[in-house]
Design a protein around this motif. Structure first.
Motif, short mmCIF file in Angstrom:
data_model
loop_
_atom_site.label_atom_id
_atom_site.label_comp_id
_atom_site.label_asym_id
_atom_site.label_seq_id
_atom_site.Cartn_x
_atom_site.Cartn_y
_atom_site.Cartn_z
N LEU A 174 0.87 -1.18 0.00
CA LEU A 174 0.00 0.00 0.00
C LEU A 174 0.90 1.22 0.00
O LEU A 174 1.79 1.35 0.84
N ILE A 175 0.66 2.13 -0.95
CA ILE A 175 1.55 3.28 -1.13
C ILE A 175 0.73 4.57 -1.01
O ILE A 175 -0.25 4.75 -1.73
N ASP A 176 1.15 5.45 -0.11
CA ASP A 176 0.54 6.78 0.01
C ASP A 176 1.31 7.75 -0.85
O ASP A 176 2.53 7.90 -0.70
N ASP A 177 0.61 8.43 -1.77
CA ASP A 177 1.31 9.42 -2.59
C ASP A 177 1.37 10.76 -1.86
O ASP A 177 0.90 10.90 -0.73
N GLU A 178 1.95 11.76 -2.52
CA GLU A 178 2.14 13.06 -1.87
C GLU A 178 0.81 13.75 -1.56
O GLU A 178 0.73 14.60 -0.68
N ALA A 179 -0.24 13.38 -2.32
CA ALA A 179 -1.55 13.97 -2.08
C ALA A 179 -2.34 13.22 -1.02
O ALA A 179 -3.48 13.57 -0.70
N GLY A 180 -1.74 12.19 -0.44
CA GLY A 180 -2.41 11.42 0.59
C GLY A 180 -3.32 10.33 0.06
O GLY A 180 -4.06 9.71 0.84
N GLU A 181 -3.29 10.08 -1.26
CA GLU A 181 -4.13 9.03 -1.82
C GLU A 181 -3.43 7.67 -1.73
O GLU A 181 -2.20 7.58 -1.81
#
Length: 352
Positions: free
Chosen positions: A63-70
């Motif tokens: 599970l990866i959180d991107d910089e936008a929090g998605e």
């Protein structure tokens, strides 16, 4: 009321027999007479039979959180394809060919990832290289589906590489290839013109209908049904453009008589090959393959005391499955390597 046993092991995803009716059209192409066709034995001209199979494995989900929090999905996975080459006349020992694992870092196309190299503490353990492959969307099954798709594509490529060319025109006189490939499961979309036969071990789709399916229980060992033709993805006239161009020849073969306590279709296997578009004939080469299929599959069928999926899980397939599992390595040890890699990479800020 009669109760019969489905012979497929209960730990498999589905049983051996479900017979959901095929929604599309199925055409007679070999004969209008619906009766058993006896096997004609294995011709000397057939010099080699190659059994091709593949095996996928999911090794870790990410599970990866991107910089936008998605939140995005990814996974470490592996697949292996391989082949067993044998002489259908028994003149030499079977040989394993091209059994090698490939590792995949499947990720959502929204969050590109770099290749991952997992170096072991012990140099003798080998390096695990995961090649990144993107999938579209954010479905939970996206990573698994990507690994499965890569495996199927590799199976198809290997089958095409090993099989002899096959004449499919109506006027062609060549009747039998030197090398015949048996590919586990249906033949893949595209790439006709090769001597590749898909063998379907489970009977989940009924292509015959209530008025014809009774012939299957009447087939004797080695006998087959007449050859039929259908269009892939046909849902009663509605199908995707890609599927709608693909047509198949198909027939059923009995490998052995079922024990009295199993259902009467327990020893039946369905075979299929590519068909020319809108063909109203059976190429000589396809008919020649169908004619020998009963004798060949009787020789290759497994025995119940050795394989719970007998006889449909062919003897070469079972041997190949063991070799493919070994080539992917211990799932437990690989999982430990992935955990160590993620811990080190997370601390360095590479995967977050």
């Amino acid at each position: 009321m009669r109760i019969r046993l489905d012979p497929w092991p209960v730990d498999t995803f589905e049983g051996q027999l479900t017979l959901k009716p095929f929604a599309g059209l199925v055409f007679d192409v070999e004969t209008d007479v619906w009766q058993a066709v006896p096997t004609q034995g294995i011709p000397v001209a057939l010099r080699e039979v190659v059994v091709v199979d593949g095996k996928p494995r999911m090794e870790a989900r990410l599970l990866i959180d991107d910089e936008a929090g998605e939140l995005h999905l990814a996974a470490f996975g592996a697949y292996v394809v391989g082949a067993v080459s044998l002489c259908p006349h028994g003149s030499r020992q079977a040989e394993l060919q091209q059994v090698r694992a490939r590792r995949v870092l499947a990720y959502s196309a929204d969050t590109p990832l770099e290749p991952a190299r997992l170096s072991p503490r012990n140099p003798q353990s080998g390096v695990l290289d995961y090649e990144p492959h993107a999938f579209n969307g954010r479905q939970v099954e996206g990573p698994r589906a990507k690994v499965q798709r890569l495996m199927l594509d590799a199976e198809q490529a290997l089958s095409q590489e090993l099989a002899s060319a096959m004449a499919l025109e109506e006027g062609d006189t060549d009747t039998l290839p030197e090398t015949l490939v048996l590919q586990d499961g249906p033949v893949r979309l595209g790439r006709g013109g090769s001597a590749v036969v898909g063998y379907v071990k489970t009977l989940h789709t009924d292509y015959l209908g209530a008025d014809r399916i009774g012939l299957l229980s009447e087939l004797k060992c080695g006998e087959r049904t007449p050859i039929l033709r259908f269009r892939v993805g046909d849902r009663g006239g509605h199908f995707s453009e890609a599927e709608g161009r693909e047509q198949r020849f198909t027939w059923y073969v009995r490998l052995c008589e079922p024990p009295f306590y199993q259902h009467p279709l327990a020893g039946i296997m369905r075979l299929e090959m590519h068909a020319p578009e809108d063909s109203t004939f059976v190429p000589h080469a396809v008919q020649a393959v169908a004619n020998l299929s009963g004798a060949l599959l009787q020789k290759l069928g497994s025995k119940l005391h050795k394989d719970p999926r007998a006889p449909q899980n062919l003897i070469p397939t079972a041997a190949l499955e063991h070799a493919m599992t070994r080539s992917m390595g211990s799932a437990e040890l690989v999982t430990r390597r992935i955990r160590s890699h993620i811990a080190a990479a997370y601390g360095a800020g590479v995967l977050a």
